[in-house]
Design a protein around this motif. Structure first.
Motif, PDB file in Angstrom:
ATOM      1  N   ALA A 217       0.837  -1.197   0.000  1.00  0.00           N
ATOM      2  CA  ALA A 217       0.000   0.000   0.000  1.00  0.00           C
ATOM      3  C   ALA A 217       0.874   1.250   0.000  1.00  0.00           C
ATOM      4  O   ALA A 217       1.914   1.293   0.669  1.00  0.00           O
ATOM      5  CB  ALA A 217      -0.916   0.014   1.220  1.00  0.00           C
TER       6      ALA A 217
ATOM      7  N   LEU B  36       0.834   5.261   0.911  1.00  0.00           N
ATOM      8  CA  LEU B  36       0.053   6.173   1.740  1.00  0.00           C
ATOM      9  C   LEU B  36       0.677   7.572   1.741  1.00  0.00           C
ATOM     10  O   LEU B  36       1.523   7.892   2.569  1.00  0.00           O
ATOM     11  CB  LEU B  36      -0.035   5.653   3.170  1.00  0.00           C
ATOM     12  CG  LEU B  36      -0.864   6.508   4.141  1.00  0.00           C
ATOM     13  CD1 LEU B  36      -2.306   6.616   3.662  1.00  0.00           C
ATOM     14  CD2 LEU B  36      -0.810   5.928   5.553  1.00  0.00           C
TER      15      LEU B  36
ATOM     16  N   ALA C 289      -3.808  11.555   0.858  1.00  0.00           N
ATOM     17  CA  ALA C 289      -4.918  10.796   1.447  1.00  0.00           C
ATOM     18  C   ALA C 289      -5.656  11.598   2.505  1.00  0.00           C
ATOM     19  O   ALA C 289      -6.880  11.503   2.625  1.00  0.00           O
ATOM     20  CB  ALA C 289      -4.404   9.492   2.049  1.00  0.00           C
TER      21      ALA C 289
ATOM     22  N   TRP D  72      -9.245  10.756  -2.081  1.00  0.00           N
ATOM     23  CA  TRP D  72      -7.963  11.391  -1.808  1.00  0.00           C
ATOM     24  C   TRP D  72      -7.861  12.673  -2.620  1.00  0.00           C
ATOM     25  O   TRP D  72      -8.283  12.723  -3.787  1.00  0.00           O
ATOM     26  CB  TRP D  72      -6.830  10.466  -2.227  1.00  0.00           C
ATOM     27  CG  TRP D  72      -6.620   9.291  -1.326  1.00  0.00           C
ATOM     28  CD1 TRP D  72      -7.421   8.888  -0.292  1.00  0.00           C
ATOM     29  CD2 TRP D  72      -5.534   8.360  -1.383  1.00  0.00           C
ATOM     30  NE1 TRP D  72      -6.902   7.760   0.295  1.00  0.00           N
ATOM     31  CE2 TRP D  72      -5.742   7.416  -0.346  1.00  0.00           C
ATOM     32  CE3 TRP D  72      -4.414   8.241  -2.200  1.00  0.00           C
ATOM     33  CZ2 TRP D  72      -4.863   6.366  -0.122  1.00  0.00           C
ATOM     34  CZ3 TRP D  72      -3.533   7.186  -1.979  1.00  0.00           C
ATOM     35  CH2 TRP D  72      -3.761   6.261  -0.949  1.00  0.00           C
TER      36      TRP D  72
ATOM     37  N   PRO E 192      -9.297   6.217  -3.278  1.00  0.00           N
ATOM     38  CA  PRO E 192      -8.229   5.641  -2.460  1.00  0.00           C
ATOM     39  C   PRO E 192      -7.734   4.333  -3.072  1.00  0.00           C
ATOM     40  O   PRO E 192      -8.447   3.694  -3.853  1.00  0.00           O
ATOM     41  CB  PRO E 192      -8.901   5.379  -1.110  1.00  0.00           C
ATOM     42  CG  PRO E 192     -10.157   6.176  -1.124  1.00  0.00           C
ATOM     43  CD  PRO E 192     -10.578   6.253  -2.559  1.00  0.00           C
ATOM     44  N   GLN E 193      -6.532   3.923  -2.727  1.00  0.00           N
ATOM     45  CA  GLN E 193      -6.045   2.629  -3.172  1.00  0.00           C
ATOM     46  C   GLN E 193      -6.951   1.535  -2.623  1.00  0.00           C
ATOM     47  O   GLN E 193      -7.372   1.590  -1.464  1.00  0.00           O
ATOM     48  CB  GLN E 193      -4.610   2.393  -2.681  1.00  0.00           C
ATOM     49  CG  GLN E 193      -4.024   1.060  -3.138  1.00  0.00           C
ATOM     50  CD  GLN E 193      -2.570   0.897  -2.741  1.00  0.00           C
ATOM     51  OE1 GLN E 193      -1.966   1.808  -2.164  1.00  0.00           O
ATOM     52  NE2 GLN E 193      -1.992  -0.251  -3.035  1.00  0.00           N
TER      53      GLN E 193
ATOM     54  N   TYR F  20      -7.440   0.478   1.227  1.00  0.00           N
ATOM     55  CA  TYR F  20      -7.011   1.598   2.074  1.00  0.00           C
ATOM     56  C   TYR F  20      -7.708   1.568   3.429  1.00  0.00           C
ATOM     57  O   TYR F  20      -8.915   1.375   3.523  1.00  0.00           O
ATOM     58  CB  TYR F  20      -7.320   2.906   1.364  1.00  0.00           C
ATOM     59  CG  TYR F  20      -7.169   4.158   2.197  1.00  0.00           C
ATOM     60  CD1 TYR F  20      -5.963   4.470   2.822  1.00  0.00           C
ATOM     61  CD2 TYR F  20      -8.240   5.041   2.342  1.00  0.00           C
ATOM     62  CE1 TYR F  20      -5.819   5.632   3.567  1.00  0.00           C
ATOM     63  CE2 TYR F  20      -8.106   6.215   3.081  1.00  0.00           C
ATOM     64  CZ  TYR F  20      -6.893   6.499   3.691  1.00  0.00           C
ATOM     65  OH  TYR F  20      -6.760   7.649   4.429  1.00  0.00           O
TER      66      TYR F  20
END
Length: 284
Positions: A24, A26, A122, A133, A148-149, A152
């Protein structure tokens, strides 16, 4: 600055596509608002950070990682390999895997944003909607947003509902931050609300409290924080200490031109009481 942010993100993208599909990315703004930061961690496990970067380090990409050196002009692939060189095998295993179609689609969104010189973010200190985000331009262009990924985990929502509302604090880490500012103030006790911001340890405390679980989303304000005495801090339960710290940091930012909350706590002994209480808690 954009190049540094872009290079870190593209290094993360390269890793996700090359064997670390469960990694991930961030990106976020520091609590003080002065620095953009980016962390890499296994998806769904934001506390298991395996890489950290802050624009305070400029082109020293490994300064907050393991202290090594690489050229500022290093390619994303080169930076990715340099980052993983010192990551423990067990941390690598948590991120290993193929990239999912959903994540690949998200990576393409990030790449499009970077091509337009937008930096993903984010959250920041006052974020209350984590469903999107921000995409921030460093060149004055209108901002936008991005999904968002996949996977997340928003701040304050990791683990159970109970732990999300009351994050487990790093009392030893917070004690060190407070002690560093106290030591600096001890050497230079004559401070004003303006000069205190330049004391060694001030910015580190303001920025580091979130990482220690003492400020951020999920922690309530203490409406009586200004009334709390040193004696109260020495006996308060940990949730109360979290709320108090969160409140004085918020008060400090709300009065950014003439902050007094931290200076008052330095001068009247409350930060010393906090440091003593945290040290005692960390040794239990």
């Amino acid at each position: 600055m954009f190049w540094d942010c872009e290079n870190v993100l593209r290094a993360g993208i390269w890793l996700v596509r090359n064997g670390y599909g469960k990694l991930a990315l961030l990106p976020y703004l520091s609590p003080s608002g002065c620095y953009w930061r980016c962390e890499f961690h296994p998806i769904g496990q934001p506390r298991k950070t395996l890489y950290r970067y802050s624009t305070g380090s400029a082109g020293k990409y490994l300064q907050d990682h393991h202290g090594g050196r690489v050229r500022r002009s290093i390619s994303p692939k080169g930076l990715a390999l340099a980052i993983m060189r010192s990551v423990p095998d067990e941390s690598k295993a948590l991120c290993a895997g193929d990239v999912s179609p959903e994540t690949e689609s998200w990576l393409e969104q990030v790449e499009r944003a970077l091509s337009l010189q937008w930096i993903p973010q984010a959250f920041h200190e006052y974020t209350d909607d984590f469903s999107r985000w921000d995409l921030v331009s460093l060149h004055g262009a209108p901002s936008s947003s991005i999904d968002p990924q996949p996977g997340y985990v928003a701040p304050g929502t990791e683990g159970t509902e109970s732990s999300a509302l009351h994050p487990r604090p790093d009392t030893a880490g917070m004690a060190r931050l407070v002690a560093a500012l106290l030591a600096s103030h001890g050497r230079q006790p004559r401070q004003t609300p303006e000069s205190v911001k330049s004391l060694d340890g001030y910015a580190e405390l303001v920025d580091g409290a979130a990482g220690c679980g003492f400020t951020g989303p999920g922690i309530d304000l203490d409406e009586r924080f200004a009334e709390r005495s040193a004696e109260w801090l020495q006996t308060a339960e940990m949730g109360g200490l979290q709320r108090w710290v969160h409140s004085i940091l918020r008060a400090e930012r709300w009065n950014s031109e003439w902050p007094t909350a931290i200076l008052d706590a330095l001068q009247d002994g409350r930060l010393q009481a906090l440091a003593d209480r945290l040290r005692a808690a960390s040794h239990r």
